[in-house]
Design an enzyme around this catalytic site. Structure first.
Site, mmCIF file in Angstrom:
data_model
loop_
_atom_site.group_PDB
_atom_site.id
_atom_site.type_symbol
_atom_site.label_atom_id
_atom_site.label_comp_id
_atom_site.label_asym_id
_atom_site.label_seq_id
_atom_site.Cartn_x
_atom_site.Cartn_y
_atom_site.Cartn_z
ATOM 1 N N ARG A 24 0.816 -1.216 0.000
ATOM 2 C CA ARG A 24 0.000 0.000 0.000
ATOM 3 C C ARG A 24 0.854 1.273 0.000
ATOM 4 O O ARG A 24 0.347 2.364 -0.257
ATOM 5 C CB ARG A 24 -0.952 -0.001 1.196
ATOM 6 N N SER A 115 5.849 -5.141 15.902
ATOM 7 C CA SER A 115 5.736 -4.894 14.467
ATOM 8 C C SER A 115 6.731 -3.820 14.064
ATOM 9 O O SER A 115 6.850 -2.789 14.739
ATOM 10 C CB SER A 115 4.318 -4.447 14.103
ATOM 11 N N GLY A 116 7.422 -4.047 12.957
ATOM 12 C CA GLY A 116 8.425 -3.093 12.502
ATOM 13 C C GLY A 116 7.856 -1.820 11.934
ATOM 14 O O GLY A 116 8.589 -0.872 11.662
ATOM 15 N N ASP A 117 6.527 -1.765 11.755
ATOM 16 C CA ASP A 117 5.901 -0.576 11.163
ATOM 17 C C ASP A 117 5.128 0.240 12.187
ATOM 18 O O ASP A 117 4.194 0.974 11.838
ATOM 19 C CB ASP A 117 4.989 -0.976 10.004
ATOM 20 N N ASN A 184 -6.883 -4.683 18.591
ATOM 21 C CA ASN A 184 -5.568 -5.293 18.748
ATOM 22 C C ASN A 184 -4.483 -4.371 18.187
ATOM 23 O O ASN A 184 -4.585 -3.880 17.064
ATOM 24 C CB ASN A 184 -5.552 -6.638 18.025
#
Length: 471
Positions: A24, A115-117, A184
């Protein structure tokens, strides 16, 4: 809540999920390498883990899961003293954690998954999730957010006693479940032994064949184990980045965080909303930043200096008591007490000496100017060495490029370059020498001599008349 350092039995490993390309973003660059305030977003996640690890007594070495599509993250991970685990074909978050398990030390008792983002996450949030898992002896503890607009995000479904029963995607949720705004956030702490034993029980999704980490919640409840959740307010710190609009929002939030830290440390910002300072920028006490300033890369500004308005400084060092106005400085050094601008450009390799004055429309490239040099008006010095106290007249140019190579110009101390002087390199102008207006200097000018004409000829300087004595 912060776990005590006195708990040597709880050894924590961290896994950062970074295998997704991030389609995206519509970019050839992996999502987690897109920059925020001068650094890849992944670097901020690794920072948060290192800060948390210091409180936990852990090593701070994260295991980062990558895929062939995100091979480019290697330099970021290795630079942060992390380790890599390959997910050869991305098959979902559950498969990514499975790929990391062989890299996790056998003695680890819990596994923190990030999470890496999610670059705005802070250590306190990670510590709260770890503490909750320990307090409840839970198989899983996760972070949740009470979202102002939960939309299509997965809902956290709790029991009447407050423990988590399951995580349900919005498309699969009942109307009653959709009324909940607890979603979440994608941060988990696992009982490591339980995780190793049960991750192989994850079943592929009927929709796309991926293994989802959230399905472990149901497995834990089947085993009679507790699943806990720590709810956080929707302040943006746990937002994931999926597109360029969200990237811009995260950069804004991070920039506010950076600017507030500088101001609390003694920096004045006239309009913080227009100041863009990268993460690695260093600002000393009593620095004043005017509106419209960009400070990028490894830039440092010394005590009492004033920067701006409308100034860009990249990978440069600005000394104490300097003033830089409406100018661009790139990979250069400005010594104490010097002034630059307005509308000056210091290109890479420039060094401006103490108390020098660089004025309107002056350009300098790969040159060193000594103390108290004056270059006030519309001039260009390239590949030059300029001695202390020299005056550079308006329109002066060093013609440094002969069509094949760049040549050097050397100008001695206390020289005086007249208006519109052209110095055809390689050439030297001696100490105390002068050039006349419009001179084209093609040969060396000895110390104390005068060069005039086109091409310039060497003359003895005319003696100045002595000032009249007072009557």
């Amino acid at each position: 809540m912060t776990p005590s350092r006195a708990e040597p039995s709880a050894r924590t490993a961290a896994v950062v999920l970074a295998a997704g390309l991030g389609t995206r973003m519509r970019s050839k660059t992996p999502k987690i390498l897109h920059p925020l305030c001068g650094r890849p977003m992944l670097a901020y996640v690794l920072d948060a883990w290192r800060a948390a690890a210091a409180e936990l007594g852990a090593t701070g070495e994260a295991i980062v899961v990558y895929s062939p599509a995100t091979e480019a993250i290697r330099s970021v991970v290795e630079g942060a003293s992390g380790r890599l685990a390959l997910q050869d074909v991305p098959r979902g978050t559950g498969d990514a954690v499975r790929a990391a398990l062989d890299t996790i030390p056998d003695g680890a008792e819990e596994v923190l998954v990030l999470s890496g983002d999610v670059p705005l996450v802070v250590a306190e949030q990670l510590l709260a999730v770890v503490e909750q898992r320990r307090l409840d002896d839970a198989a899983i503890a996760l972070a949740s957010v009470y979202a102002a607009d939960p939309g299509e995000l997965g809902r956290v479904v709790r029991s009447e006693f407050g423990s988590v029963e399951r995580i349900v995607e919005a498309r699969d949720a009942t109307p009653a479940e959709l009324e909940s705004n607890e979603v979440n956030a994608g941060i988990y702490a696992f009982d490591a032994a339980w995780l190793r034993r049960r991750i192989s029980a994850l079943a592929p999704s009927a929709t796309n064949g991926e293994l989802y980490l959230t399905d472990l919640v149901a497995l834990a409840r089947e085993d009679g184990r507790i699943v806990s959740a720590v709810g956080f307010e929707d302040d943006g710190t746990l937002d994931g980045i999926n597109d360029r609009s969200q990237l811009a929002q995260a950069e804004w939030a991070l920039r506010v965080r950076i600017n507030e830290a500088h101001m609390r440390a003694g920096v004045t910002m006239r309009d913080p909303s227009t100041v863009y300072a990268d993460w690695g920028v260093t600002l000393a006490d009593d620095v004043v930043i005017e509106p419209g300033v960009l400070l990028q890369g490894a830039t440092s500004v010394g005590e009492g200096s004033s920067i701006g308005p409308d100034t860009t400084i990249v990978d440069s060092t600005i000394g104490r008591g300097c003033a830089v106005t409406r100018s661009v400085i790139e990979r250069s050094t400005v010594d104490d007490g010097a002034t630059v601008g307005p509308y000056s450009h210091l290109r890479p390799g420039s060094h401006v000496g103490p108390e020098a004055e660089i004025g309107n429309y002056a350009e300098i490239k790969n040159s060193r100017l000594g103390a108290r040099v004056k270059q006030h008006h519309m001039s260009y010095l390239g590949d030059a060495e300029v001695g202390a106290g020299t005056n550079v007249g308006a329109g002066t140019i060093t013609a440094n490029w002969d069509g094949r190579v760049k040549n050097r110009t050397t100008i001695g101390e206390r020289a005086f370059l007249g208006v519109d002087t052209m110095l055809v390199a390689p050439v030297e102008v001696g100490e105390g020498a002068k050039t006349g207006a419009g001179a084209v200097v093609t040969k060396n000018v000895p110390p104390g001599k005068l060069a005039v004409g086109v091409p310039a000829r060497i003359r003895e300087p005319r003696a100045r008349p002595a000032p009249e004595a007072d009557a």
